[in-house]
Design an enzyme around this catalytic site. Structure first.
Site, mmCIF file in Angstrom:
data_model
loop_
_atom_site.group_PDB
_atom_site.id
_atom_site.type_symbol
_atom_site.label_atom_id
_atom_site.label_comp_id
_atom_site.label_asym_id
_atom_site.label_seq_id
_atom_site.Cartn_x
_atom_site.Cartn_y
_atom_site.Cartn_z
ATOM 1 N N TYR A 99 0.457 -0.962 0.189
ATOM 2 C CA TYR A 99 -0.387 -0.104 -0.399
ATOM 3 C C TYR A 99 0.880 1.195 -0.208
ATOM 4 C CZ TYR A 99 -3.392 3.251 1.264
ATOM 5 O OH TYR A 99 -4.025 4.413 1.704
ATOM 6 N N GLY B 29 7.924 -14.384 33.262
ATOM 7 C CA GLY B 29 8.710 -14.123 32.266
ATOM 8 C C GLY B 29 9.851 -13.571 31.680
ATOM 9 N N VAL B 30 10.565 -13.637 30.374
ATOM 10 C CA VAL B 30 11.461 -13.354 29.835
ATOM 11 C C VAL B 30 11.484 -11.418 30.284
ATOM 12 C CG1 VAL B 30 13.169 -12.769 27.954
ATOM 13 C CG2 VAL B 30 11.729 -15.163 28.252
ATOM 14 N N ASP B 31 10.437 -11.049 29.774
ATOM 15 C CA ASP B 31 10.318 -9.167 30.210
ATOM 16 C C ASP B 31 10.587 -8.979 31.140
ATOM 17 O OD1 ASP B 31 9.603 -10.268 27.009
ATOM 18 O OD2 ASP B 31 7.332 -10.370 27.439
ATOM 19 N N SER B 32 9.530 -8.972 32.893
ATOM 20 C CA SER B 32 9.894 -9.130 33.196
ATOM 21 C C SER B 32 11.087 -9.525 34.216
ATOM 22 C CB SER B 32 8.747 -8.960 34.238
ATOM 23 O OG SER B 32 8.337 -10.794 34.115
ATOM 24 N N LYS C 181 10.931 -9.325 21.520
ATOM 25 C CA LYS C 181 11.270 -10.186 22.436
ATOM 26 C C LYS C 181 12.568 -10.984 21.905
ATOM 27 C CE LYS C 181 8.374 -12.696 25.079
ATOM 28 N NZ LYS C 181 8.496 -12.647 25.553
#
Length: 522
Positions: free
Chosen positions: A88, A230-233, A378
């Site tokens: 687009y 988890g990974v992020d926190s 991630k």
């Protein structure tokens, strides 16, 4: 300031992939809505601009507009800012410059063979006859006067163009998806050859700058972080602890929707290994009571998010009583995909699901927000974790949804169904690790279905639950293919689940890719 490429989102589900591919070249990229004022784009001093794809036709009454001034941006040295239009984005560029866009005879979705007509600059090194990924209903049939065609396909007479006098380029296909064989090369050509980027954005520089930024911002105040395990926190907690030490207090809430053994594991890891200040609150009964009778997945997410806020606020009040008025900041492990997917406005990508840690906090929250990974994907956070020497079992852990197992139980969440799913999921993950397959897949989990089937165990008839095994391979979670796990492995997992777990008598394997499916079922 780092070199920066701005991506304007016209509604493509692939926009995040564009940003990710550009970052792989060592160049920082940011996504902004197509409605952002051109003056704001100019003030960011980009070395290049990318116009994403989107679901609209340029002839639609509500088609996302393209400001002509975006094609005339300049750098500090007076040179023109290169622009690349994708799908687009190409059509909008050409339509504005008096090219002709028309409805294709047939919608083109999937792989096509690219015939390269000019192999310089943008398509340098791209092999003619290679696969590209198409996803469009309209296409360009007549290029503007100043443009020339540099590639075509059987169905798209104009598959790639360039301006003869300005650094303006466009492709009808999607170079950002893995199905385009030379997609990375095309984007590298744009970033390095055309925009002249040197690639000065690295994980090391990010960590150093973020630690310094956090220290300057926080001063001697206290920062509270919601820790999930988890990974992020987890990586956010280690980064913040590196920056401000004991000024960080982590809150770990057990919503009862965690994986088997996770409640104990997280506390052991962060109290014993990292010696972080950790407040752990078991609110299982409260969450399950509020989820009683709820079936709709979005309603589950809202209830879980709101309940989390209630419990979290209660914990923060306790911390405030202990630390006085120095509790000023709240940190979250929010990622860039969370931010993009949770924002819906005219012309952007459709909201796929609500993320509980974005936009779900009350307006009167008396904290300033710190989101150190808000601009990261991630796999970039995983790299940061490795730099900070976070253990592999945390860094390489598969993604886990904020609402936990609630959205992997289709139908009502009950204590009995939770236990069944926790046991089944534990068997699947354990077998993946024992077989050396865990790191070969991006994400794997079990879904408990609201379906019961007839079975035979011993000489008796059973009528019990069906579970679905889900495993996908991916680079970043934006697109994913189902993992082709060995048959003997799947047979072993199925046998263990059916024989060891009372309540399941049948296991099936999900062979859907993303798109058209999503990775999670809800």
């Amino acid at each position: 300031m780092h070199e920066r490429i701005i991506i304007l989102d016209f509604g493509s589900q692939y926009t995040q992939l564009i940003a990710r591919r550009i970052r792989e070249q060592g160049v920082y990229s940011e996504i902004h809505p197509c409605t952002i004022p051109t003056a704001d784009v100019q003030s960011m001093e980009p070395i290049g601009v990318v116009l994403s794809g989107g679901p609209s036709s340029v002839y639609d009454d509500d088609a996302p507009p393209l400001d002509p001034a975006l094609l005339e941006l300049t750098r500090s040295d007076g040179s023109s800012v290169p622009v690349l239009g994708i799908c687009y984005g190409l059509q909008a560029m050409a339509h504005f410059e008096d090219g002709e866009v028309a409805r294709a005879d047939r919608r083109e979705y999937g792989r096509a063979k690219l015939a390269v007509d000019y192999s310089g600059d943008l398509l340098s090194g791209v092999v003619s006859g290679s696969n590209v990924w198409m996803s469009h209903g309209d296409h360009l049939v007549d290029v503007p006067e100043d443009y020339e065609i540099i590639a075509h396909t059987d169905n798209a007479p104009v598959a790639a163009v360039r301006s003869r006098s300005r650094p303006l380029y466009g492709v009808q296909f999607h170079p950002e998806v893995v199905h385009t064989e030379y997609g990375e090369m095309i984007l590298e050509n744009f970033v390095k050859r055309i925009c002249g980027a040197s690639g000065d954005w690295t994980r090391v520089s990010f960590v150093e700058e973020k630690i310094s930024e956090i220290r300057d911002l926080v001063g001697e105040e206290t920062v509270i972080l919601g820790l999930s395990g988890g990974v992020d926190s987890s990586v956010a907690a280690v980064l913040l602890h590196e920056a401000i030490g004991d000024q960080l207090v982590c809150i770990f809430v057990n919503n009862g929707l965690l994986r088997k053994g996770e409640w104990e594991q997280v506390q052991t890891t962060f109290r014993d290994h990292y010696h972080l200040n950790l407040v752990a609150r078991d609110a299982t009964d409260l969450f399950l009571e509020r989820l009683k009778g709820v079936i709709d997945p979005e309603e589950k997410r809202v209830i879980i998010g709101n309940t989390f806020v209630d419990v979290f606020e209660d914990c923060t009040e306790t911390i405030k009583r202990e630390r006085g008025d120095h509790v000023r900041f709240l940190a979250q492990g929010t990622l860039y995909p969370d931010v993009i997917e949770s924002v819906s406005f005219k012309g952007p990508s459709a909201t796929i699901k609500t993320h509980h840690n974005v936009g779900g906090l009350p307006e009167d929250l008396s904290f300033e927000i710190i989101e150190p990974f808000r601009e990261l994907f991630k796999d970039e956070v995983r790299d940061i974790g490795r730099l900070l020497k976070v253990p592999d079992e945390i860094v390489d852990r598969h993604p886990f949804p904020g609402p936990g197992l609630a959205i992997r139980i289709l139908g009502e969440v009950t204590p009995e169904r939770l236990t069944i799913l926790q046991e089944a999921d534990s068997i699947f993950i354990d077998e993946l690790k024992l077989s050396g397959l865990y790191d070969e897949v991006w994400q794997a989990f079990v879904v408990l279905l609201p379906v019961q089937t007839v079975g035979v165990m011993g000489d008796q008839r059973t009528y019990e639950n069906v579970c679905a095994l889900r495993a996908v391979t991916s680079r970043d979670g934006m697109t994913a293919d189902w993992a082709h796990l060995p048959y003997d492995f799947l047979a072993r997992v199925s046998s263990r689940i059916v024989n060891e777990i009372s309540g399941i008598n049948r296991a099936v394997y999900d062979i859907s890719s993303k798109p058209p499916a999503t990775i999670e079922w809800e």
